[in-house]
Design an enzyme around this catalytic site. Structure first.
Site, PDB file in Angstrom:
ATOM      1  N   GLU A 194     -36.909  16.584  64.575  1.00 23.62           N
ATOM      2  CA  GLU A 194     -36.195  15.751  63.611  1.00 23.62           C
ATOM      3  C   GLU A 194     -37.209  14.760  63.042  1.00 23.62           C
ATOM      4  O   GLU A 194     -37.584  13.791  63.688  1.00 23.62           O
ATOM      5  CB  GLU A 194     -35.039  15.023  64.312  1.00 23.62           C
ATOM      6  CG  GLU A 194     -34.175  14.228  63.356  1.00 23.62           C
ATOM      7  CD  GLU A 194     -34.076  12.755  63.709  1.00 23.62           C
ATOM      8  OE1 GLU A 194     -33.990  11.945  62.765  1.00 23.62           O
ATOM      9  OE2 GLU A 194     -34.124  12.410  64.901  1.00 23.62           O
TER      10      GLU A 194
ATOM     11  N   ASP B  51     -35.372  14.512  69.153  1.00 23.29           N
ATOM     12  CA  ASP B  51     -34.894  13.382  68.353  1.00 23.29           C
ATOM     13  C   ASP B  51     -36.016  12.376  68.108  1.00 23.29           C
ATOM     14  O   ASP B  51     -36.892  12.178  68.951  1.00 23.29           O
ATOM     15  CB  ASP B  51     -33.745  12.691  69.087  1.00 23.29           C
ATOM     16  CG  ASP B  51     -33.319  11.435  68.380  1.00 23.29           C
ATOM     17  OD1 ASP B  51     -32.733  11.562  67.291  1.00 23.29           O
ATOM     18  OD2 ASP B  51     -33.590  10.329  68.884  1.00 23.29           O
TER      19      ASP B  51
ATOM     20  N   GLU C  22     -48.556  10.359  84.734  1.00 18.92           N
ATOM     21  CA  GLU C  22     -47.248  10.388  85.405  1.00 18.92           C
ATOM     22  C   GLU C  22     -46.107  10.460  84.397  1.00 18.92           C
ATOM     23  O   GLU C  22     -45.086  11.109  84.644  1.00 18.92           O
ATOM     24  CB  GLU C  22     -47.090   9.175  86.326  1.00 18.92           C
ATOM     25  CG  GLU C  22     -48.025   9.179  87.526  1.00 18.92           C
ATOM     26  CD  GLU C  22     -47.949  10.482  88.322  1.00 18.92           C
ATOM     27  OE1 GLU C  22     -46.844  11.028  88.494  1.00 18.92           O
ATOM     28  OE2 GLU C  22     -49.007  10.958  88.786  1.00 18.92           O
ATOM     29  N   VAL C  23     -46.273   9.798  83.264  1.00 16.50           N
ATOM     30  CA  VAL C  23     -45.254   9.874  82.212  1.00 16.50           C
ATOM     31  C   VAL C  23     -45.210  11.288  81.632  1.00 16.50           C
ATOM     32  O   VAL C  23     -44.129  11.850  81.398  1.00 16.50           O
ATOM     33  CB  VAL C  23     -45.502   8.814  81.115  1.00 16.50           C
ATOM     34  CG1 VAL C  23     -44.599   9.043  79.911  1.00 16.50           C
ATOM     35  CG2 VAL C  23     -45.295   7.414  81.687  1.00 16.50           C
ATOM     36  N   LEU C  24     -46.383  11.882  81.416  1.00 15.25           N
ATOM     37  CA  LEU C  24     -46.427  13.266  80.936  1.00 15.25           C
ATOM     38  C   LEU C  24     -45.748  14.205  81.925  1.00 15.25           C
ATOM     39  O   LEU C  24     -44.980  15.087  81.538  1.00 15.25           O
ATOM     40  CB  LEU C  24     -47.879  13.715  80.712  1.00 15.25           C
ATOM     41  CG  LEU C  24     -48.613  13.116  79.510  1.00 15.25           C
ATOM     42  CD1 LEU C  24     -50.056  13.606  79.470  1.00 15.25           C
ATOM     43  CD2 LEU C  24     -47.911  13.479  78.202  1.00 15.25           C
ATOM     44  N   ARG C  25     -46.047  14.028  83.207  1.00 15.17           N
ATOM     45  CA  ARG C  25     -45.406  14.860  84.236  1.00 15.17           C
ATOM     46  C   ARG C  25     -43.884  14.708  84.194  1.00 15.17           C
ATOM     47  O   ARG C  25     -43.138  15.678  84.308  1.00 15.17           O
ATOM     48  CB  ARG C  25     -45.913  14.465  85.632  1.00 15.17           C
ATOM     49  CG  ARG C  25     -47.295  14.995  85.979  1.00 15.17           C
ATOM     50  CD  ARG C  25     -47.550  14.860  87.477  1.00 15.17           C
ATOM     51  NE  ARG C  25     -48.894  15.310  87.812  1.00 15.17           N
ATOM     52  CZ  ARG C  25     -49.925  14.506  88.043  1.00 15.17           C
ATOM     53  NH1 ARG C  25     -49.769  13.206  87.945  1.00 15.17           N
ATOM     54  NH2 ARG C  25     -51.112  14.995  88.347  1.00 15.17           N
TER      55      ARG C  25
ATOM     56  N   LYS D  48     -29.689   5.051  96.760  1.00 20.29           N
ATOM     57  CA  LYS D  48     -30.472   4.066  96.005  1.00 20.29           C
ATOM     58  C   LYS D  48     -31.935   4.208  96.394  1.00 20.29           C
ATOM     59  O   LYS D  48     -32.260   4.572  97.521  1.00 20.29           O
ATOM     60  CB  LYS D  48     -30.037   2.629  96.350  1.00 20.29           C
ATOM     61  CG  LYS D  48     -28.794   2.138  95.633  1.00 20.29           C
ATOM     62  CD  LYS D  48     -29.082   1.706  94.211  1.00 20.29           C
ATOM     63  CE  LYS D  48     -27.854   1.047  93.591  1.00 20.29           C
ATOM     64  NZ  LYS D  48     -28.025   0.823  92.147  1.00 20.29           N
TER      65      LYS D  48
END
Length: 335
Positions: free
Chosen positions: A281, A226, A202-205, A12
């Site tokens: 898509e 998708d 950070e999201v791109l990474r 965890k």
């Protein structure tokens, strides 16, 4: 020498939020998660087998003409149960080969807590679904397909994520803005899911490393992205009837951050593996989606125009043969 964390250990991530709350989370990079017995939530299992699967076959050459068999491992058996990777490898792959297909698109592989979502409410982006077996068994499936000369594409869902927080990405650090837009912009009303903030480094990474992970760890040959229409526009395509007018595609309604992410993802995949195949898509018909990124295009190889199969289904379900409107069919096929 024994490993620091033995294979099969339960783990965890423990986070202290800004408000001082102690949060127990699954790592966003967890490679294997399982739901044990009657547990509601998934557990993170450390996956590091002593004898990991070694790929024996090289990737097939990129076909000049794709013949794609769209498949879902779980529903691939005639028995009333969730089928396995091993079942698919032994029983379904030979049939796909015999039918003359040179490519399969695997759906619902990225781990999703809600099975009925058909794999579109992802909770663990780096984990191959444990419903069907182990990561090693998925690798064997891909390797066996390659031995038959079959290209394997992954249905990748980077358009949105599950709202689960115990075993998903939502509220990861106790806020609604760790991976997603804060407030209303971060929620898809129709899908009841969270929307990524594509302008965050950070999201791109996270998402780009996810692309690389599936290409390299599992030797997938490319992706069907998708929900691209939902990504491309702030309105997510809801309530829109795209006519082909340029005003619909070039304006403030376009989510430029998401478009740039898709360009980056395509650039990454095609740079690492020049033969990799990417399919968007998209029902909107966004111009230049399949033009190279070097020309300012989206960088996709193909577009799956969902309006066409939807039209055939509508005709078969709702209309008698003599009531087919040829003008409407031509309009759908050419838009």
């Amino acid at each position: 020498k024994s490993p620091l964390i033995p294979h099969g250990s339960k783990l965890k991530v423990v986070i202290t939020s800004k408000s001082g709350e102690i949060l127990y989370r699954i790592s966003p990079w967890a490679k294997y998660v399982v739901r044990e017995n009657n547990n509601v939530n998934y557990d993170w299992i450390h996956w590091a087998p002593e004898d990991p699967y070694k790929f024996k076959h090289s990737r097939p050459k990129k076909p000049r003409s794709l013949r794609i068999y769209e498949s879902h491992v779980g529903i691939s058996s005639h028995e009333g149960k969730i089928a396995s990777y091993k079942h698919f490898t032994s029983n379904v792959l030979p049939r796909i080969k015999d039918l003359g297909y040179n490519c399969i698109q695997l759906m619902a592989i990225m781990e999703h807590a809600y099975y009925a979502s058909f794999g579109y409410q992802i909770t663990s982006f780096f984990a191959a679904s444990s419903r069907y077996g182990t990561p090693e068994e998925l690798k064997e499936l891909v390797d066996t397909a390659h031995s038959m000369g079959i290209v394997v594409l992954l249905d990748v869902v980077h358009s949105h994520a599950s709202k689960n927080s115990e075993d998903g990405l939502n509220m990861f650090d106790g806020t609604d803005s760790c991976y997603f837009h804060s407030g209303p912009r971060g929620t898809h009303d129709l899908w009841d899911s969270r929307l990524f903030i594509y302008s965050s480094w950070e999201v791109l990474r996270f998402l780009l490393s996810n692309i690389r992970w599936w290409l390299e760890e599992y030797c997938f040959d490319g992706f069907r992205f998708d929900g691209v229409t939902s990504m491309l526009y702030h309105h997510h395509g809801m309530g829109q009837g795209f006519s082909g007018d340029y005003n619909e595609y070039f304006g403030l309604q376009v989510d430029e951050d998401a478009l740039i992410y898709l360009m980056l993802a395509n650039h990454l995949a095609h740079t690492l593996y020049p033969d990799s195949i990417t399919i968007a898509e998209d029902v909107s018909g966004m111009p230049a989606l399949c033009s190279p990124t070097s020309q300012g295009g989206g960088g996709f190889d193909y577009r799956l125009a969902m309006a066409i199969p939807d039209k055939w289904i509508q005709l078969l379900k709702e209309f008698k043969d003599e009531d087919w409107n040829m003008g409407n069919i031509v309009y759908t096929l050419t838009n």
